[in-house]
Write a protein that holds these residues in place. Sequence first.
Motif, PDB file in Angstrom:
ATOM      1  N   ALA A 277      41.742  42.715  45.783  1.00 30.45           N
ATOM      2  CA  ALA A 277      40.922  41.934  44.783  1.00 30.45           C
ATOM      3  C   ALA A 277      41.174  40.567  44.699  1.00 30.45           C
ATOM      4  O   ALA A 277      40.293  39.919  44.372  1.00 30.45           O
ATOM      5  N   ASP A 278      42.528  40.354  44.413  1.00 29.52           N
ATOM      6  CA  ASP A 278      42.867  38.692  44.584  1.00 29.52           C
ATOM      7  C   ASP A 278      42.619  37.860  45.549  1.00 29.52           C
ATOM      8  O   ASP A 278      41.966  36.754  45.302  1.00 29.52           O
ATOM      9  N   ALA A 279      42.598  38.607  46.887  1.00 27.73           N
ATOM     10  CA  ALA A 279      42.056  38.136  47.862  1.00 27.73           C
ATOM     11  C   ALA A 279      40.667  37.528  47.745  1.00 27.73           C
ATOM     12  O   ALA A 279      40.313  36.630  48.407  1.00 27.73           O
ATOM     13  N   LEU A 398      51.092  39.035  32.261  1.00 25.46           N
ATOM     14  CA  LEU A 398      52.114  37.826  32.286  1.00 25.46           C
ATOM     15  C   LEU A 398      52.363  37.393  33.705  1.00 25.46           C
ATOM     16  O   LEU A 398      53.079  36.395  33.878  1.00 25.46           O
ATOM     17  N   THR A 399      52.212  38.270  34.728  1.00 21.60           N
ATOM     18  CA  THR A 399      52.487  37.906  36.174  1.00 21.60           C
ATOM     19  C   THR A 399      51.215  37.901  37.147  1.00 21.60           C
ATOM     20  O   THR A 399      51.491  37.744  38.323  1.00 21.60           O
ATOM     21  N   ALA A 400      50.159  37.669  36.466  1.00 22.96           N
ATOM     22  CA  ALA A 400      48.869  37.448  37.336  1.00 22.96           C
ATOM     23  C   ALA A 400      48.897  36.302  38.027  1.00 22.96           C
ATOM     24  O   ALA A 400      48.328  36.379  39.451  1.00 22.96           O
ATOM     25  N   VAL A 401      49.375  35.287  37.409  1.00 24.65           N
ATOM     26  CA  VAL A 401      49.282  34.179  38.403  1.00 24.65           C
ATOM     27  C   VAL A 401      50.157  34.011  39.688  1.00 24.65           C
ATOM     28  O   VAL A 401      49.711  33.656  40.663  1.00 24.65           O
ATOM     29  N   ARG A 402      51.404  34.496  39.318  1.00 23.99           N
ATOM     30  CA  ARG A 402      52.408  34.684  40.474  1.00 23.99           C
ATOM     31  C   ARG A 402      51.611  35.670  41.627  1.00 23.99           C
ATOM     32  O   ARG A 402      51.726  35.177  42.842  1.00 23.99           O
ATOM     33  N   ARG A 403      50.989  36.648  41.423  1.00 26.48           N
ATOM     34  CA  ARG A 403      50.252  37.504  42.476  1.00 26.48           C
ATOM     35  C   ARG A 403      49.157  36.658  43.000  1.00 26.48           C
ATOM     36  O   ARG A 403      48.781  36.941  44.211  1.00 26.48           O
ATOM     37  N   ILE A 404      48.397  35.886  42.227  1.00 25.20           N
ATOM     38  CA  ILE A 404      47.457  34.981  42.889  1.00 25.20           C
ATOM     39  C   ILE A 404      48.096  34.085  44.059  1.00 25.20           C
ATOM     40  O   ILE A 404      47.479  33.865  45.194  1.00 25.20           O
TER      41      ILE A 404
END
Length: 449
Positions: A277-279, A398-404
Amino acid sequence: MPMAHTATPQERTGGLTATEHKLANGLRVVLSEDRLTPVAAVCLWYDVGSRHEVPGRTGLAHLFEHLMFQGSAQVKGNGHFELVQGAGGSLNGTTSFERTNYFETMPAHQVELALWLEADRMGTLLTALDEESMENQRDVVKNERRQRYDNVPYGTAFERLVAKIYPEGHPYHHTPIGSMADLDAASLEDAREFFRTYYAPGNAVLAVVGDIDSAQTLAWIEKYFGSIPPHDGKQPPRDGALDGIIGTELRETLHEDVPSRALMAAYRLPQDGTRAADAADLALTALGGGESSRLHNRLVRRDRTAVAASFGMMRLAGAPSLGWLDVKTSGEARIPEIEAAVEEELTRFAQEGPTPEEMERAQAQLEREWLDRLATVGGRADELCKYAVLFGDPQLALTAVRRILEITPEEVREVAAAWLRRDNRGVLVYEPTTAAAEADHDDSEGAQR
């Protein structure tokens, strides 16, 4: 006493932290202190949306969102709005496929008022819900449908495309606004049963973010919410899983009074909460996320066959997500040439993936959007509620940015190749009626005189 545990370590969350608590009646609570400005947000998510509705009662979740502002035992009529705005705050509520949320942003010293208001309607709304408020808000919602869907150009496009890519009987087949017939059919007892089923402490997450004292805030929450009795009559939502791609293109041409020709399409995409989904989000951002995107550069700047071209993603946790393509034509440009150019760009993207510049730009754009949401107390409260309700863990916000930023260009290419295909989409083609086309032509001539 409520129990708590600490958030993900600060070095992995940009310094943002949150603590989690649970009351004896099942209400989940997330607190996040932020002393930068003297404001605080109160956000309450109920785990109910249009996916929980049954055939013949579509639109009930959204209708009930409106009814929640019609008064409760201690707050009459429009009092919720009057009290919050009188205290210098702002408020609203929204309904989606997967949740209904209510939120206030208050001066920090008025947080207790917002908590009391939300607790009063969670605990006592049925004492104020009557035929008069039901009819009043039924008319409001029906008028909202007319203004946003039925009586505006391209207004029913989203509803039509959703119905195409999620088949008949699927819990996401209908949109939250519901149908006029179902809104007319909803009874007061339907609304009361809906409240008893879904508006329970154990079916909600409350987040408070901002210039707060966590211990005092938790004491207020226990005081106002703790006495609300638990109840658990909710059935799990119907399964929204689908087998991969659609397998064929579902196409429809509409002749309506619209300003210009348009090509719109909805694609099935991976479910939210996954790397895929992020991709997919990065792929659609590179292809159609703003004026520097590939489709905008091709159709608007180079070919000049469109006045607007966008491609965005609606993330869904309980079903395949939705990719939304929207192209409005320029001048006499025809849909076949627009569609051929779109297919050429999608095919090339699926074969080659994003360029280094596109990948960097897409990640920066999504990173900025995430940081913008987390930077405001209201945005952060909403995201904490979202991840608690849909994924069981508010810390994921709080870690969504890192996953992107961990997604690779090859993952982006692979998801585009697998999902952005002609046999995995619903398509709407809008052709202006003769009257609309003539009116547009006359306006153009008038502007040239």
